[in-house]
Design a protein around this motif. Structure first.
Motif, short mmCIF file in Angstrom:
data_model
loop_
_atom_site.label_atom_id
_atom_site.label_comp_id
_atom_site.label_asym_id
_atom_site.label_seq_id
_atom_site.Cartn_x
_atom_site.Cartn_y
_atom_site.Cartn_z
N LYS A 29 -2.03 69.20 -78.47
CA LYS A 29 -3.16 69.51 -77.58
C LYS A 29 -2.65 70.14 -76.29
CE LYS A 29 -6.50 66.02 -79.10
NZ LYS A 29 -7.24 64.80 -78.70
N ASN A 30 -3.49 70.95 -75.67
CA ASN A 30 -3.12 71.56 -74.40
C ASN A 30 -2.95 70.50 -73.31
OD1 ASN A 30 -3.21 74.15 -75.50
ND2 ASN A 30 -5.41 74.37 -75.07
N LYS A 31 -3.85 69.56 -73.29
CA LYS A 31 -3.77 68.44 -72.36
C LYS A 31 -3.59 67.17 -73.17
CE LYS A 31 -6.59 70.56 -68.72
NZ LYS A 31 -7.80 70.42 -67.85
N VAL A 32 -2.37 66.67 -73.15
CA VAL A 32 -2.04 65.51 -73.97
C VAL A 32 -2.63 64.26 -73.32
CG1 VAL A 32 -0.18 64.16 -74.97
CG2 VAL A 32 0.04 66.64 -74.77
N ASP A 33 -3.35 63.47 -74.12
CA ASP A 33 -3.90 62.19 -73.66
C ASP A 33 -2.82 61.13 -73.82
OD1 ASP A 33 -5.41 60.08 -72.88
OD2 ASP A 33 -6.92 60.27 -74.47
#
Length: 259
Positions: A29-33
Motif C-alpha cells: 500500500k502507498n500508506k502502510v497501516d
C-alpha cells in the motif's frame, strides 16, 4: 483418505495462501497501516509456532474426531476480519510467556549456537586429519604399485642376445698388437706417392728425357747400342723415378713376405 487430502488442501489455501496474499497487499500500500502490518506479523509468528509443534502434536491428538476440521476452523479464526483471533491469542497467551522467559531463551540460543560451532569445528578438524592421512596412504599405495609394476615389467622383459659377430680380443692379443711393428704401406698409397713425385719432378725439368727418334742402332728391348758395343738403359740410375720404383718393389716384396 480423500478426506485427509481435502483437509490438507484447505489448510494450505486458508492457512497459508490467502493470508500471504492479504499480507502482500498490506505491505504494498502507498500508506502502510502500522496496526494492520503488526497484525499480520503476529499471525505469521503464531503460524510458525503452530507449524513447529504440529509435527509432534499430531502424533498424540490426531486421533481426536474432527481434528482436521478443527484445525481449518482455527486458521480461519485467526485472520477472519470480524474475529481477528490473532490479537487475542497473541496478547493473552504468547506474549506473556515469551516476555517472562525471553532472557533465558536468548541465553539458551547463544549456548546452542556456541555448542553447534564447537561441534562443527571438532568434527571438521577430525575429518581434515582423516582426509589428510587417507590421502597420504593413497599416494604411498599408488607409488608402491608403480614401483611393483616397473619391477615386474623389467623381470618379464626378454634378455638381450649377445652379438656373436663381434670378436672379443684377449689381453695377450692386444699386447701383441701393440708390440708388432707397423707393416708396409698399402699399394695404393705407394702408387699415389709415386704419381705425386712424378708430378713434382716434371714441373722442374723434363724427366725422363725425350726419347730420340728411332735410329738403326736402337733395339726392341729399349737399349741403345753404342759404338763400343755397350748397352745403355732407357732409365738412368739415381733418378727419382728409378728410386721410387725400387722402393715400390721393396715394399711389395716385404708385404708378400709377411703374408
Amino acid at each position: 483418505m480423500l478426506g485427509d487430502f481435502i483437509i490438507r488442501l484447505l489448510v494450505l489455501i486458508l492457512g497459508y495462501t490467502y493470508p500471504a496474499f492479504e499480507c502482500y497487499k498490506t505491505v504494498e500500500k502507498n500508506k502502510v497501516d502500522i496496526e494492520e502490518l503488526r497484525f499480520w506479523c503476529q499471525y505469521w509468528i503464531l503460524l510458525a509456532l503452530i507449524s513447529s509443534f504440529e509435527r509432534v502434536g499430531d502424533i498424540f491428538i490426531s486421533w481426536l474426531p474432527l481434528y482436521g476440521e478443527m484445525k481449518v476452523v482455527f486458521f480461519v479464526y485467526l485472520w477472519w476480519p470480524k474475529t481477528k483471533g490473532t490479537r487475542l491469542v497473541y496478547e493473552t497467551l504468547l506474549k506473556p510467556v515469551i516476555a517472562q522467559h525471553e532472557t533465558e531463551i536468548d541465553r539458551k540460543i547463544m549456548e546452542l549456537r556456541a555448542r553447534a560451532w564447537d561441534f562443527f569445528m571438532f568434527y571438521f578438524h577430525n575429518f581434515a586429519q582423516a582426509g589428510q592421512s587417507t590421502l597420504v596412504q593413497a599416494f604411498q599405495y599408488v607409488l608402491a604399485q608403480s614401483v611393483r609394476f616397473s619391477a615386474a615389467a623389467a623381470a618379464n622383459q626378454p634378455p638381450t642376445e649377445p652379438n656373436v659377430n663381434v670378436k672379443t680380443r684377449s689381453p695377450v692379443e692386444t699386447e701383441s698388437d701393440t708390440n708388432t711393428p707397423p707393416g708396409p704401406r698399402p699399394l695404393n698409397k705407394s702408387l699415389s706417392a709415386l704419381r705425386s713425385l712424378e708430378k713434382q719432378t716434371s714441373r722442374g725439368r723434363k724427366w725422363p728425357p725425350p726419347t730420340p727418334p728411332p735410329t738403326p742402332g736402337r733395339d726392341s728391348a729399349g737399349t741403345f747400342n753404342g759404338e763400343d758395343g755397350v748397352n745403355i738403359p732407357d732409365t738412368l740410375p739415381g733418378s727419382p723415378i728409378t728410386d721410387a720404383r725400387a722402393k715400390l718393389r721393396r715394399s711389395n716384396s716385404r708385404s708378400q713376405a709377411t703374408t
